[in-house]
Enzyme design. Structure first.
Site, mmCIF file in Angstrom:
data_model
loop_
_atom_site.group_PDB
_atom_site.id
_atom_site.type_symbol
_atom_site.label_atom_id
_atom_site.label_comp_id
_atom_site.label_asym_id
_atom_site.label_seq_id
_atom_site.Cartn_x
_atom_site.Cartn_y
_atom_site.Cartn_z
ATOM 1 N N THR A 52 -1.189 -1.564 5.867
ATOM 2 C CA THR A 52 -1.652 -0.267 5.359
ATOM 3 C C THR A 52 -2.472 0.555 6.353
ATOM 4 O OG1 THR A 52 -3.603 -1.327 4.389
ATOM 5 C CG2 THR A 52 -1.658 -1.103 2.970
ATOM 6 N N TRP A 74 -3.973 7.237 -2.517
ATOM 7 C CA TRP A 74 -5.419 7.299 -2.264
ATOM 8 C C TRP A 74 -6.150 6.194 -3.036
ATOM 9 C CZ3 TRP A 74 -7.332 13.088 -2.024
ATOM 10 C CH2 TRP A 74 -6.463 13.827 -1.215
ATOM 11 N N TYR A 101 3.896 4.346 9.154
ATOM 12 C CA TYR A 101 3.546 3.680 7.910
ATOM 13 C C TYR A 101 4.457 4.151 6.776
ATOM 14 C CZ TYR A 101 1.001 2.885 3.549
ATOM 15 O OH TYR A 101 0.671 2.550 2.261
ATOM 16 N N THR A 103 3.788 3.966 -1.735
ATOM 17 C CA THR A 103 2.795 4.978 -1.380
ATOM 18 C C THR A 103 3.306 6.410 -1.460
ATOM 19 O OG1 THR A 103 1.448 5.775 0.489
ATOM 20 C CG2 THR A 103 3.484 4.651 1.031
ATOM 21 N N ASP A 104 2.386 7.343 -1.648
ATOM 22 C CA ASP A 104 2.716 8.770 -1.597
ATOM 23 C C ASP A 104 3.108 9.205 -0.190
ATOM 24 O OD1 ASP A 104 0.014 8.220 -0.849
ATOM 25 O OD2 ASP A 104 -0.499 10.341 -1.043
ATOM 26 N N ALA A 124 0.963 -5.657 2.223
ATOM 27 C CA ALA A 124 1.472 -4.528 3.004
ATOM 28 C C ALA A 124 0.644 -4.347 4.267
ATOM 29 C CB ALA A 124 1.428 -3.243 2.174
ATOM 30 N N GLN A 183 -7.504 -5.139 -2.243
ATOM 31 C CA GLN A 183 -8.235 -4.468 -3.313
ATOM 32 C C GLN A 183 -7.428 -4.392 -4.610
ATOM 33 O OE1 GLN A 183 -9.559 -0.594 -2.036
ATOM 34 N NE2 GLN A 183 -7.531 0.113 -1.463
ATOM 35 N N LYS A 236 7.396 1.983 4.734
ATOM 36 C CA LYS A 236 7.305 1.805 3.279
ATOM 37 C C LYS A 236 8.538 2.369 2.582
ATOM 38 C CE LYS A 236 4.253 0.426 1.131
ATOM 39 N NZ LYS A 236 3.995 -0.942 0.596
#
Length: 286
Positions: free
Chosen positions: A63, A151, A128, A102-103, A61, A12, A132
């Site tokens: 995810t 998100w 995950y 990522t958060d 990645a 995406q 990361k």
């Protein structure tokens, strides 16, 4: 003119970068896993040399947060080991590397209310996030750029917005967790920011970790309610606790990211998440 390779080109964010880069002064190439497996370090180096790549945007990645709990080796191979090899090759060949993270590298508890800065200590709660976080370390050690986001969603692919829109049309009510707080981020806005940083040569002086999300914060329940409202769907959104979901991977209760560092770069636009959502839903409805 830069020659930019975007890995994970059919994801995406890769698709969003492809659209954002139309009309760019630089040359962008988008590689899917079938065209370039980042886990094969020899192939990555060969691709860089043969195509004279001078910049890589790594969107590839693993995810699947739940799936990573069962596929630990695969998650680490893609999110950590492959990234470390890529970072080493990029530094050796003088290639700028932008790596997306990522958060979920943070473990924010429910008592936290202050957004995480780039300098805050990571404490991932799941496989995950741990994989990361390891990848981030390698990129920073080799003078690359890490962009953490959260998100993420787009008008295409598999994401929360598309799932909610589908369920909103099929059901009278959906149940969504209301005890996880973060920031929805449109892949369209993130892609435009990345292309701007590349095309204006801002990346030449950037080093280390940056946070990019849309503006504001909410719970997943809040997010779902806004999706239904903007889409004109009558589906009720009922709150529930994370523990009711029986998920294997633990999620941070609070993972809002401070975006001040990246917002200081000329041209970067941090818009409210509700505005970005409106843009995406508009594109979906076209």
């Amino acid at each position: 003119m830069r020659k930019i390779l975007v890995t994970g080109g059919n994801g995406q964010l890769g698709e969003a970068i492809c659209r954002a880069a139309k009309g760019s002064i630089n040359h962008y190439t988008f590689a899917t896993i079938d065209e370039l497996d980042i886990c094969n370090s020899a192939d990555v180096e060969r691709y860089i040399v043969e195509n004279k790549v001078d910049t890589i945007i790594n969107c590839a990645a693993y995810t699947d947060v739940e799936g990573a709990e069962d596929n630990i080796n695969i998650a680490y191979a893609i999110n950590s080991t492959a990234v470390a090899h890529m970072a080493e090759v990029c530094k050796r060949l003088n290639v700028r590397l932008i790596h997306i993270s990522t958060d979920y590298v943070f473990g924010g508890d429910s008592e936290r209310s202050t957004p995480y800065t780039e300098g805050d200590t990571t404490a991932p709660l799941n496989i995950y996030g741990r994989s990361k976080a390891e990848g981030e370390v390698a990129v920073v050690e080799h003078d690359g750029i890490v962009i953490r986001t959260s998100w993420l969603y787009a008008p295409w692919g598999k994401n929360f917005v598309l799932t909610m829109l589908r369920l909103g049309r099929e059901r009278e009510a959906v149940s969504v967790v209301d005890d996880q707080r973060g920031t929805p981020t449109s892949a369209l806005g993130l892609a435009r920011a990345i292309v701007l940083m590349v095309d204006t040569d801002a990346i030449d002086t950037m080093r280390g970790i940056y946070h990019y999300t849309d503006g504001g914060e909410c719970t997943w329940h809040d997010f779902a309610c806004e999706i239904m409202q903007q889409a004109g769907l009558a589906c009720r959104v009922e709150p529930c606790a994370t523990k009711e979901r029986n998920m294997r991977a633990e999620r941070p209760a609070y993972s809002v990211l401070d975006t001040a560092r990246i917002a200081a770069i000329k041209g970067i636009d941090i818009a409210p998440w509700q505005e970005r959502l409106k843009e995406v839903i508009s594109l979906i409805n076209k």
